[in-house]
Design a protein around this motif. Structure first.
Motif, PDB file in Angstrom:
ATOM      1  N   THR A 147      63.171  60.811  50.193  1.00 30.96           N
ATOM      2  CA  THR A 147      64.422  60.220  49.709  1.00 30.96           C
ATOM      3  C   THR A 147      65.094  61.085  48.653  1.00 30.96           C
ATOM      4  OG1 THR A 147      63.283  58.934  47.986  1.00 30.96           O
ATOM      5  CG2 THR A 147      63.582  57.884  50.154  1.00 30.96           C
ATOM      6  N   GLY A 148      64.339  62.002  48.040  1.00 32.71           N
ATOM      7  CA  GLY A 148      64.880  62.811  46.954  1.00 32.71           C
ATOM      8  C   GLY A 148      65.092  62.021  45.687  1.00 32.71           C
ATOM      9  N   LYS A 149      64.378  60.872  45.553  1.00 35.68           N
ATOM     10  CA  LYS A 149      64.568  60.000  44.403  1.00 35.68           C
ATOM     11  C   LYS A 149      63.225  59.603  43.799  1.00 35.68           C
ATOM     12  CE  LYS A 149      68.960  58.044  45.967  1.00 35.68           C
ATOM     13  NZ  LYS A 149      69.715  56.804  46.314  1.00 35.68           N
ATOM     14  N   ALA A 150      63.196  59.517  42.480  1.00 33.92           N
ATOM     15  CA  ALA A 150      61.959  59.220  41.758  1.00 33.92           C
ATOM     16  C   ALA A 150      61.796  57.748  41.423  1.00 33.92           C
ATOM     17  CB  ALA A 150      61.924  60.039  40.464  1.00 33.92           C
ATOM     18  N   THR A 151      62.771  56.915  41.756  1.00 38.69           N
ATOM     19  CA  THR A 151      62.810  55.544  41.246  1.00 38.69           C
ATOM     20  C   THR A 151      61.537  54.760  41.541  1.00 38.69           C
ATOM     21  OG1 THR A 151      65.200  55.569  41.596  1.00 38.69           O
ATOM     22  CG2 THR A 151      64.164  53.431  41.185  1.00 38.69           C
ATOM     23  N   ALA A 152      61.160  54.660  42.809  1.00 40.46           N
ATOM     24  CA  ALA A 152      59.995  53.842  43.174  1.00 40.46           C
ATOM     25  C   ALA A 152      58.711  54.428  42.598  1.00 40.46           C
ATOM     26  CB  ALA A 152      59.889  53.736  44.694  1.00 40.46           C
ATOM     27  N   LEU A 153      58.568  55.748  42.667  1.00 40.22           N
ATOM     28  CA  LEU A 153      57.379  56.408  42.119  1.00 40.22           C
ATOM     29  C   LEU A 153      57.282  56.174  40.615  1.00 40.22           C
ATOM     30  CD1 LEU A 153      54.933  58.308  42.489  1.00 40.22           C
ATOM     31  CD2 LEU A 153      56.524  60.237  42.233  1.00 40.22           C
ATOM     32  N   GLU A 207      65.779  60.448  32.940  1.00 41.76           N
ATOM     33  CA  GLU A 207      67.060  61.080  32.639  1.00 41.76           C
ATOM     34  C   GLU A 207      67.859  61.366  33.915  1.00 41.76           C
ATOM     35  OE1 GLU A 207      68.281  61.615  29.727  1.00 41.76           O
ATOM     36  OE2 GLU A 207      66.558  61.251  28.429  1.00 41.76           O
ATOM     37  N   ASN A 208      67.151  61.621  35.009  1.00 42.64           N
ATOM     38  CA  ASN A 208      67.805  62.019  36.259  1.00 42.64           C
ATOM     39  C   ASN A 208      66.989  61.426  37.403  1.00 42.64           C
ATOM     40  OD1 ASN A 208      68.511  63.409  38.649  1.00 42.64           O
ATOM     41  ND2 ASN A 208      69.175  65.215  37.513  1.00 42.64           N
ATOM     42  N   ASP A 209      67.605  60.647  38.277  1.00 42.56           N
ATOM     43  CA  ASP A 209      66.887  59.935  39.329  1.00 42.56           C
ATOM     44  C   ASP A 209      66.233  60.874  40.337  1.00 42.56           C
ATOM     45  OD1 ASP A 209      66.045  57.535  40.581  1.00 42.56           O
ATOM     46  OD2 ASP A 209      67.586  57.817  42.110  1.00 42.56           O
ATOM     47  N   ALA A 210      66.722  62.109  40.434  1.00 41.07           N
ATOM     48  CA  ALA A 210      66.148  63.078  41.375  1.00 41.07           C
ATOM     49  C   ALA A 210      64.995  63.861  40.764  1.00 41.07           C
ATOM     50  CB  ALA A 210      67.223  64.043  41.861  1.00 41.07           C
ATOM     51  N   VAL A 211      64.765  63.669  39.472  1.00 41.49           N
ATOM     52  CA  VAL A 211      63.709  64.411  38.779  1.00 41.49           C
ATOM     53  C   VAL A 211      62.649  63.424  38.292  1.00 41.49           C
ATOM     54  CG1 VAL A 211      63.130  65.931  36.854  1.00 41.49           C
ATOM     55  CG2 VAL A 211      65.298  66.235  38.068  1.00 41.49           C
ATOM     56  N   PHE A 212      61.441  63.571  38.811  1.00 46.27           N
ATOM     57  CA  PHE A 212      60.316  62.783  38.321  1.00 46.27           C
ATOM     58  C   PHE A 212      59.809  63.472  37.060  1.00 46.27           C
ATOM     59  CE2 PHE A 212      55.638  61.720  38.630  1.00 46.27           C
ATOM     60  CZ  PHE A 212      55.783  60.400  38.207  1.00 46.27           C
TER      61      PHE A 212
END
Length: 561
Positions: free
Chosen positions: A307-313, A497-502
């Motif tokens: 997904t390219g997104k860190a939200t769930a993780l 800070e950024n949803d694409a960066v875990f």
């Protein structure tokens, strides 16, 4: 021994007589006098586990444990502190998990002297396949022969009994028919297959036999003991027959025995279930397992990259500080001999997102295993695929494959807990469709075995994907092992800070800090850095803070400050 006696009394509802209890105490006391090997107390950042089969490599007429030892010495000794040897006992199916004889080494692999030789240069993790035994075992053969020694060793149930509430891990019958020597047909409880016969722990003679197995493994030097399929050990008709209180009491008993005879032994429970149930096996932090498998991590990392997104993780990872307590930690992994479990995602991701991930992986060549639900429907419970191919598309370049693979394993190695890396991962393996066709089951896709000569030639091929993966993962592990902030128990915080960066920060007891950043996307991402001078540990570069740092697609930064 008082705790052991109390647990035995509780497991059998105060009905176990003094003679039976003394039989347990006697074998424990005897083992206590003969187990001399001291275990490491606790864990630290240098602990990294290799997961492999004993027959992973073959070479001429050599026993495979000897071949594995040679490969470990030449390629892996500086990287891994422990080897998890998947079941190396005589077996009849499921690549070792249908054990014929718990007390012997498969002759193809070698014998106990080969295990002892391997232990001279590494710590070992054994599988304790405690829920079931092979239908080809002497125990089950004796049962079928009506040998009174094996009365009630297994669970016979009337097929008319309502067992619809029993949790089913696979889409196979729960009861399997067998004909006994006297002509009677019985339907025997088989949670996983008709070659994996569930043991009846309600019979204390069975428990004593399995305690003897555990003690034997401790005598042979097991530092870590994996309790396979442990959640299903106790059956009570009318319940789900998973995670029952009696099962937890059995785990507490195994822990108490290991603490008594071999202090420092680590018990690890394997329960491929939702997170809440999984962490219940940590008990109060001191009385059950020291580690539990971190089953949500593999599919959540996949989901984050796809997904390219860190939200769930990130949301899930934030809950980990509340899970491990006392003298416990996580056993982290991304890939193993089994597939990528989906049940641990349930309760973390919506079902439609789980199914979407399954469909994406299937389009790229992954296989799927299904389970039956109590309402008659079925659900995907496991994806079968190498982690390399799970992360990537069929048409990905090797550079992109390496970048995504490195990103995922850098997350694994930065996480709180003890990391484990599957042999196929450090070898950079791809899906083995020929193995699936030859062996006839989906899990073979990620269980390829190798000629020593061929795999070493591939690892020595300059610029090959295998060589690049091996070198990169070995480098990441070496960096991890040198940093106190990566201690399994060190402080762990997350930022968004950024949803694409875990983004996670680890802080050691002495105050050393590492800010670990992972760009999950295929686009450049700007990340704000504080006003520090950072040492980037993977590349050795110095990075000035107080800026919006432009992270390249799939870039990893381990920033020490």
């Amino acid at each position: 021994m008082r705790k052991i006696k109390q647990l035995l009394a509780s497991i059998y509802d105060e009905k176990l007589n003094a003679e039976a209890i003394e039989a347990f105490i006697s074998v424990i006391e005897k083992s206590k006098k003969t187990i001399a090997t001291r275990r490491k107390e606790g864990w630290d950042e240098t602990d990294v586990v290799l997961i492999t089969y004993a027959d992973q490599f073959h070479h001429q007429d050599e026993k495979t444990l000897k071949t594995l030892d040679g490969f470990y010495q030449n390629w892996l000794k500086d990287t891994f502190s422990h080897i998890h040897l998947l079941p190396f006992y005589p077996w009849s199916s499921d690549d070792g998990f249908s054990v014929i004889d718990y007390h012997q080494v498969d002759p193809v692999a070698g014998d106990w002297s080969d295990i002892a030789r391997l232990k001279q240069s590494t710590k070992l993790m054994f599988d304790f396949v405690c829920n079931h035994i092979s239908a080809k075992s002497e125990w089950f053969k004796g049962y079928l022969a009506c040998d009174p020694q094996y009365n009630n060793f297994f669970i016979s149930e009337d097929p008319a009994t309502d067992l619809s509430g029993v949790t089913r891990p696979r889409a196979l019958p729960l009861l399997s028919p067998f004909t006994l020597a006297d002509g009677r047909q019985e339907h025997i409880w088989t949670t996983f297959s008709d070659d994996q016969i569930d043991l009846n722990f309600a019979n204390p003679v069975v428990l004593l036999a399995m305690v003897n197995v555990l003690l034997h493994y401790l005598q042979e030097g097991a530092d870590y003991v994996r309790l396979d399929a442990v959640g299903y050990m106790w059956k009570t008709v009318g319940t789900s027959c998973i995670h029952l209180e009696k099962t937890h009491q059995l785990v507490k008993l195994f822990r108490a025995i290991a603490d008594e005879v071999a202090p420092g032994t680590v018990l690890i429970t394997e329960t491929n279930v939702p997170h809440k149930d999984n962490i219940s096996y940590l008990g109060n932090g001191y009385d059950e397992a020291q580690m539990v498998y971190q089953f949500p991590l593999p599919p959540l990392v996949l989901h984050a990259v796809h997904t390219g997104k860190a939200t769930a993780l990130s949301q899930w990872a934030a809950s980990l500080n509340e899970g491990a307590k006392g003298n416990t930690t996580w056993f982290n992994f991304l890939s193993s001999h089994d597939g990528i479990g989906l049940n641990p995602l349930r309760g973390i991701l919506p079902e439609d997102e789980i199914l979407s991930l399954v469909e994406q992986l299937q389009r790229e060549g992954a296989l799927v295993n299904w389970k039956n639900n109590p309402d008659g429907t079925r659900s995907p419970y496991e994806m079968n695929v190498t982690y390399m191919d799970a992360l990537n598309q069929r048409d990905s370049s090797d550079d992109e494959r390496l970048a995504r693979f490195t990103l995922a394993h850098a997350i694994l190695l930065a996480f709180p807990g003890v990391p484990a890396i599957y042999i196929q991962s450090i070898l950079g393996s791809r899906n083995d469709y020929a193995g699936v066709e030859r062996l006839g089951y989906n899990r073979a896709i990620n269980r390829q075995k190798y000629s020593l000569t061929e795999i070493e030639a591939q690892l020595n091929t300059e610029g090959s994907l295998r060589q690049r993966v091996y070198q990169q993962l070995a480098h990441l592990v070496a960096v991890r092992k040198s940093q106190a902030a990566f201690h399994p128990d060190s402080q762990f915080t997350l930022s968004s800070e950024n949803d694409a960066v875990f983004a996670m920060e680890r802080c050691s007891a002495s105050g050393e800090r590492i800010l670990a950043l992972f760009n999950l996307s295929n686009a450049i991402q700007a990340y704000p850095l504080s006003n520090y001078e950072f040492n980037e540990l993977i590349t050795g570069q110095v990075i000035k803070g107080d800026q919006l740092y432009q992270m390249q697609p799939y870039q990893v930064l381990w920033l020490h400050y």
